[in-house]
Design an enzyme around this catalytic site. Structure first.
Site, PDB file in Angstrom:
ATOM      1  CG  ASP A 117      -2.043   0.982   1.129  1.00 36.59           C
ATOM      2  OD1 ASP A 117      -2.339   1.447   0.004  1.00 36.59           O
ATOM      3  OD2 ASP A 117      -2.639   1.318   2.171  1.00 36.59           O
ATOM      4  CG  ASN A 129       2.144   1.320  -5.007  1.00 38.65           C
ATOM      5  OD1 ASN A 129       3.063   1.205  -4.209  1.00 38.65           O
ATOM      6  ND2 ASN A 129       1.628   0.295  -5.664  1.00 38.65           N
ATOM      7  NE  ARG A 143      -4.237   6.566  -7.631  1.00 36.83           N
ATOM      8  CZ  ARG A 143      -4.114   6.259  -6.336  1.00 36.83           C
ATOM      9  NH1 ARG A 143      -3.914   7.225  -5.464  1.00 36.83           N
ATOM     10  NH2 ARG A 143      -4.224   5.028  -5.925  1.00 36.83           N
ATOM     11  CG  HIS A 192       0.053   1.675  -9.273  1.00 39.09           C
ATOM     12  ND1 HIS A 192      -0.191   1.340  -7.963  1.00 39.09           N
ATOM     13  CD2 HIS A 192      -1.017   2.410  -9.671  1.00 39.09           C
ATOM     14  CE1 HIS A 192      -1.355   1.849  -7.592  1.00 39.09           C
ATOM     15  NE2 HIS A 192      -1.880   2.506  -8.606  1.00 39.09           N
ATOM     16  CB  SER A 225      -8.291  -5.907  -3.997  1.00 38.84           C
ATOM     17  OG  SER A 225      -9.020  -4.725  -4.256  1.00 38.84           O
ATOM     18  CB  THR A 226     -12.545  -8.573  -5.618  1.00 37.01           C
ATOM     19  OG1 THR A 226     -12.441  -8.426  -4.192  1.00 37.01           O
ATOM     20  CG2 THR A 226     -12.170  -9.992  -5.986  1.00 37.01           C
ATOM     21  CD  GLU A 227     -13.170  -5.589  -2.570  1.00 37.76           C
ATOM     22  OE1 GLU A 227     -11.991  -5.915  -2.345  1.00 37.76           O
ATOM     23  OE2 GLU A 227     -14.108  -6.406  -2.581  1.00 37.76           O
ATOM     24  CG  ASN A 228      -7.410  -2.633  -6.139  1.00 46.29           C
ATOM     25  OD1 ASN A 228      -6.443  -3.377  -5.911  1.00 46.29           O
ATOM     26  ND2 ASN A 228      -7.771  -1.700  -5.268  1.00 46.29           N
ATOM     27  CG  LEU A 260      -6.524  -8.266   7.983  1.00 44.80           C
ATOM     28  CD1 LEU A 260      -7.240  -9.553   8.361  1.00 44.80           C
ATOM     29  CD2 LEU A 260      -5.069  -8.585   7.629  1.00 44.80           C
ATOM     30  CB  SER A 261      -7.699  -3.914   2.651  1.00 41.00           C
ATOM     31  OG  SER A 261      -7.531  -2.705   3.338  1.00 41.00           O
TER      32      SER A 261
HETATM   33  C1  FPP Z   1      -2.065   0.020  -3.266  1.00 38.26           C
HETATM   34  O1  FPP Z   1      -1.578   1.342  -3.238  1.00 38.26           O
HETATM   35  C2  FPP Z   1      -1.504  -0.667  -4.418  1.00 38.26           C
HETATM   36  C3  FPP Z   1      -2.240  -1.247  -5.407  1.00 38.26           C
HETATM   37  C4  FPP Z   1      -3.718  -1.255  -5.417  1.00 38.26           C
HETATM   38  C5  FPP Z   1      -1.591  -1.872  -6.566  1.00 38.26           C
HETATM   39  C6  FPP Z   1      -0.317  -2.626  -6.249  1.00 38.26           C
HETATM   40  C7  FPP Z   1       0.344  -2.937  -7.512  1.00 38.26           C
HETATM   41  C8  FPP Z   1       1.670  -2.931  -7.719  1.00 38.26           C
HETATM   42  C9  FPP Z   1       2.688  -2.720  -6.671  1.00 38.26           C
HETATM   43  C10 FPP Z   1       2.185  -3.231  -9.071  1.00 38.26           C
HETATM   44  C11 FPP Z   1       1.891  -4.678  -9.365  1.00 38.26           C
HETATM   45  C12 FPP Z   1       2.935  -5.293 -10.104  1.00 38.26           C
HETATM   46  C13 FPP Z   1       3.664  -6.349  -9.696  1.00 38.26           C
HETATM   47  C14 FPP Z   1       4.683  -6.809 -10.618  1.00 38.26           C
HETATM   48  C15 FPP Z   1       3.484  -7.057  -8.397  1.00 38.26           C
HETATM   49  P1  FPP Z   1      -2.590   2.538  -3.504  1.00 38.26           P
HETATM   50  O2  FPP Z   1      -2.636   2.812  -4.950  1.00 38.26           O
HETATM   51  O3  FPP Z   1      -3.920   2.221  -2.896  1.00 38.26           O
HETATM   52  O4  FPP Z   1      -1.872   3.695  -2.741  1.00 38.26           O
HETATM   53  P2  FPP Z   1      -2.560   4.903  -1.994  1.00 38.26           P
HETATM   54  O5  FPP Z   1      -3.278   4.331  -0.803  1.00 38.26           O
HETATM   55  O6  FPP Z   1      -1.389   5.735  -1.599  1.00 38.26           O
HETATM   56  O7  FPP Z   1      -3.467   5.592  -2.968  1.00 38.26           O
END
Ligand code: FPP
Length: 219
Positions: free
Chosen positions: A11, A13, A24, A28, A56-59, A174-175
């Protein structure tokens, strides 16, 4: 007690990118780089399993552009893994409800599973279109239909429960991640954003875990 299975909610990113005036998806992209480094680190530290929450299923609620970017990063990683995993000794399993994924993603997943079946040792579980509640419902249905034990119908069948779960990014929840499997998992939270996490942070969390007393409901 040693950590055999580490789970991570990657979490922060988006906030990492925002703090730098970047879009954003740049967060990632950097998050995917951090994942690569941490996977090698966990392999070299002698862990048996690393399970990460990638999508996730919510993303799907995020904009089409962000969803597309995350899924492309995952496909790129799978493509790269096919080339490298045998040489680098990393088994890969993709966990989740894979039906809505692209044909390209499904073909790459099938190839990584085929290669993984010939390997032994360290395994990365990538959770994609994964939700704990969704997994439990799918497993309950499969168990009722097949008569197999419930746990054998989970996506994680045959994989021991995580010993430790690390969540960077400051949130303490845990989300919908590994709800069944984390019943007795130790939790570790840090305010650092995922792209800033280093092997030293993982080592520190594991070191702190080793001082904890796990009683699993006993005394
Ligand atoms: C949560 O941070 C992160 C995600 C929903 C995506 C995670 C994906 C990656 C790290 C890339 C996947 C690729 C590989 C190769 C594993 P957020 O976007 O919710 O961050 P925020 O809470 O700061 O907005």
């Amino acid at each position: 007690m040693a950590v055999k299975h580490l789970a991570i909610i990657m979490d922060g990113n988006g906030r990492w990118a925002k703090a730098r005036g970047l879009p954003r998806v740049a967060g990632h992209k950097q998050g995917a780089e951090t994942f690569r480094e941490i996977a090698y680190h966990c392999r070299d530290a002698g862990l048996e399993y690393l399970t990460v929450y990638a999508f996730s299923t919510e993303n799907w609620k995020r904009g089409e552009f962000e969803v597309g970017a995350i899924l492309r990063l995952l496909e790129d990683y799978l493509e790269e893994a096919i080339e490298k995993m045998v040489r680098e000794g990393i088994r890969l399993k993709v966990i989740g409800d894979l039906a809505p994924l692209s044909e390209r993603a499904k073909a790459l997943i099938a190839k990584t599973e085929e290669l993984s079946s010939k390997l032994s040792g360290f395994q990365v579980n990538l959770c994609v279109n994964y939700g704990g509640r969704n997994e439990i419902i799918r497993a309950a249905r499969l168990s009722a239909e097949s008569g197999k034990a419930f746990e054998d119908c989970l996506d994680t069948a045959g994989i021991p429960d995580p010993d430790l779960l690390i969540r960077p990014g400051g949130e303490k929840r845990l989300s919908n991640f590994l709800l069944w499997q984390c019943a007795y998992t130790e939790l570790s939270f840090t305010d650092k954003f995922w792209p800033d996490i280093t092997g030293a942070d993982i080592d520190a969390a594991i070191k702190e875990f080793c001082c904890r007393s796990r009683r699993f409901g006993g005394i």
